[in-house]
Design an enzyme around this catalytic site. Structure first.
Site, short mmCIF file in Angstrom:
data_model
loop_
_atom_site.label_atom_id
_atom_site.label_comp_id
_atom_site.label_asym_id
_atom_site.label_seq_id
_atom_site.Cartn_x
_atom_site.Cartn_y
_atom_site.Cartn_z
N LYS A 112 48.36 46.19 48.34
CA LYS A 112 50.30 45.30 47.62
C LYS A 112 51.21 45.80 47.55
CE LYS A 112 47.52 43.66 43.71
NZ LYS A 112 46.92 42.10 43.98
N LYS A 192 40.00 38.40 51.96
CA LYS A 192 39.25 38.41 50.41
C LYS A 192 39.39 37.11 50.05
CE LYS A 192 40.72 40.63 47.37
NZ LYS A 192 40.47 41.63 46.22
N LYS A 195 44.02 33.82 45.64
CA LYS A 195 44.84 33.07 44.94
C LYS A 195 46.24 33.41 46.04
CE LYS A 195 46.80 30.78 40.94
NZ LYS A 195 46.51 28.71 41.48
P1 TYM Z 1 41.87 40.87 39.39
O1 TYM Z 1 42.43 40.24 38.18
O2 TYM Z 1 42.12 41.00 40.59
O3 TYM Z 1 39.98 40.21 39.95
C1 TYM Z 1 38.99 40.21 38.44
C2 TYM Z 1 37.78 40.47 39.46
O4 TYM Z 1 37.48 39.57 40.31
C3 TYM Z 1 36.65 40.30 41.37
N1 TYM Z 1 37.19 39.67 42.13
C4 TYM Z 1 36.31 39.23 43.21
N2 TYM Z 1 35.00 39.67 43.49
C5 TYM Z 1 34.36 39.33 44.47
N3 TYM Z 1 34.93 38.40 45.57
C6 TYM Z 1 36.52 38.46 45.59
N4 TYM Z 1 37.09 37.77 46.71
C7 TYM Z 1 37.63 38.84 44.47
N5 TYM Z 1 38.64 38.88 43.87
C8 TYM Z 1 38.24 39.17 42.49
C9 TYM Z 1 38.11 41.68 41.12
O5 TYM Z 1 37.15 42.81 41.56
C10 TYM Z 1 37.74 41.92 39.80
O6 TYM Z 1 36.28 42.63 39.14
N6 TYM Z 1 42.42 45.78 37.95
C11 TYM Z 1 41.84 44.57 38.13
C12 TYM Z 1 42.05 44.09 36.07
C13 TYM Z 1 41.67 45.45 35.51
C14 TYM Z 1 40.08 45.90 35.15
C15 TYM Z 1 41.02 46.62 33.82
C16 TYM Z 1 39.20 45.67 35.61
C17 TYM Z 1 42.40 45.86 34.24
N7 TYM Z 1 41.76 46.82 34.09
C18 TYM Z 1 39.44 47.91 33.64
C19 TYM Z 1 37.90 46.53 34.72
C20 TYM Z 1 38.11 47.39 34.41
C21 TYM Z 1 41.66 43.71 39.17
O7 TYM Z 1 43.37 43.07 39.31
O8 TYM Z 1 41.32 42.26 39.11
#
Ligand code: TYM
Length: 326
Positions: A112, A192, A195
């Site tokens: 990031k 990966k 968006k």
């Molecule tokens: P975020 O918002 O980036 O993504 C949400 C969830 O989707 C999964 N994900 C994917 N899985 C497979 N292939 C992909 N291309 C892909 N893109 C996204 C992510 O692994 C995630 O599970 N930091 C976290 C949000 C968060 C969180 C938490 C998660 C905040 N607090 C506590 C678990 C527990 C995040 O930015 O996810």
């Protein structure tokens, strides 16, 4: 009482098939067996540049999307992070047991920072501590996430272990739950799906838009002409999408057609489009229906925040007592 489960997602607006297959589909499957808390993490979203005037709409779209994908607000608690102030309070407390060096090794911070070199701020650096607080407040044993979040869950375990060692044993060390679709690649076949990188298919893209996006999608580079044979295991369209949206019969046709060069990549994409569209159509329909009723989502999120706060405030109280803050 079932074990607790927690997971979160940033309010990016539309859910793409990466976070659907990697996380949200799993949330919907697991909610019958766990007491589940699902959180739209708006405080995490402000760690990178965002447009304030769009924030509320993106949160709502995310909530509608989560429910359309099968999360049942009667079974699970769905809420917005900033509605439960215990998240930021516990994050501050836990930052006091987080080694600076643990945070410097975080891949997401580096990624990031590279994406937004003009805005490398302290909240981006402390992001995994807030994520630890999210999970710890609900004493969640399991955290269903995609592969990119494993490092953050490992850090959460370290932080919680250190907290329990320094004070009393009040917090539970969580474990990541990963699906077979743990890392869905984008349409470019290089990164990966995300968006921000504009290489995604949304769960609510129309049938036409899905096909327009699939048309130029990266396949096995060996298949330059229709007559060139390829290897499905080297084709992103097969590995990331067909395997998740097509039935066994179609998978067989695609494998055979690719290895013998009897069908072209565009024919493979047409077969994929059919399966993907059949899978996503009910989600799209549910989304459009829920979106019409403005109060429905507001009520669910208000109710979710109240339920979450009851659990979170008790944990925070225990944490404070164990540290002599109460
Ligand atoms: P975020 O918002 O980036 O993504 C949400 C969830 O989707 C999964 N994900 C994917 N899985 C497979 N292939 C992909 N291309 C892909 N893109 C996204 C992510 O692994 C995630 O599970 N930091 C976290 C949000 C968060 C969180 C938490 C998660 C905040 N607090 C506590 C678990 C527990 C995040 O930015 O996810």
């Amino acid at each position: 009482m079932n074990d607790r489960l927690f997971s979160g997602i940033r309010p990016t607006g539309e859910i793409h098939i990466g976070n659907y297959l990697g996380a949200i589909k799993n949330w919907a499957d697991l909610q019958a067996n766990y007491e589940s808390f699902f959180c739209i993490v708006d405080y995490h979203a402000i760690t990178t540049p965002f447009i304030p005037a769009e924030m509320q709409a993106k949160i709502r779209e995310m909530a509608i999307g989560i429910i359309s994908c099968g999360v049942d607000p009667e079974k699970s608690t769905l809420f917005i992070q900033s509605h439960v102030s215990e998240h930021t309070e516990l994050s501050w407390i836990l930052s006091s047991v987080t080694n600076f060096n643990w945070l410097t090794g975080m891949i997401q911070f580096k990624e990031k920072s590279d994406q937004h070199p003009e805005n490398i701020n302290a909240s981006l650096f402390a992001y995994p501590v807030l994520q630890t607080a999210d999970i710890a407040l609900y004493n969640a044993k399991k955290v269903p996430v995609g592969e990119d979040q494993i490092q953050h869950i490992e850090l959460a375990r370290d932080v919680i272990r250190k907290f329990n060692f320094n004070y009393t044993n009040v917090l539970i060390e969580p474990e990541a739950l990963i699906t077979k679709a743990k890392r869905i690649m984008g349409l470019d076949g290089i990164n990966k799906m995300s968006k921000t990188l504009n290489n995604d298919i949304s769960i609510i893209d129309s049938s036409d838009v899905i096909f327009q996006k699939l048309r130029p999608a990266m396949t096995d580079p060996a298949r330059v002409r229709k007559t060139d044979p390829g290897d499905p295991e080297k084709c992103n369209v097969y590995l990331s999408y067909h395997k998740n949206f097509s039935n066994e019969e179609t998978l067989g046709i695609v494998r055979e057609g690719c290895t013998t060069a009897s069908i072209g990549c565009i024919d493979c994409k047409k077969l994929l489009h059919k399966g993907m569209n059949e899978h996503l159509e009910p989600i799209r329909e549910k989304y459009n229906k829920i979106a019409l009723d403005k109060n429905y989502i507001t009520d669910i999120l208000d109710y979710g925040a109240k339920k979450a706060k009851t659990v979170a405030s008790k944990t925070l109280e225990d944490v404070k007592k164990s540290m002599g803050l109460k």
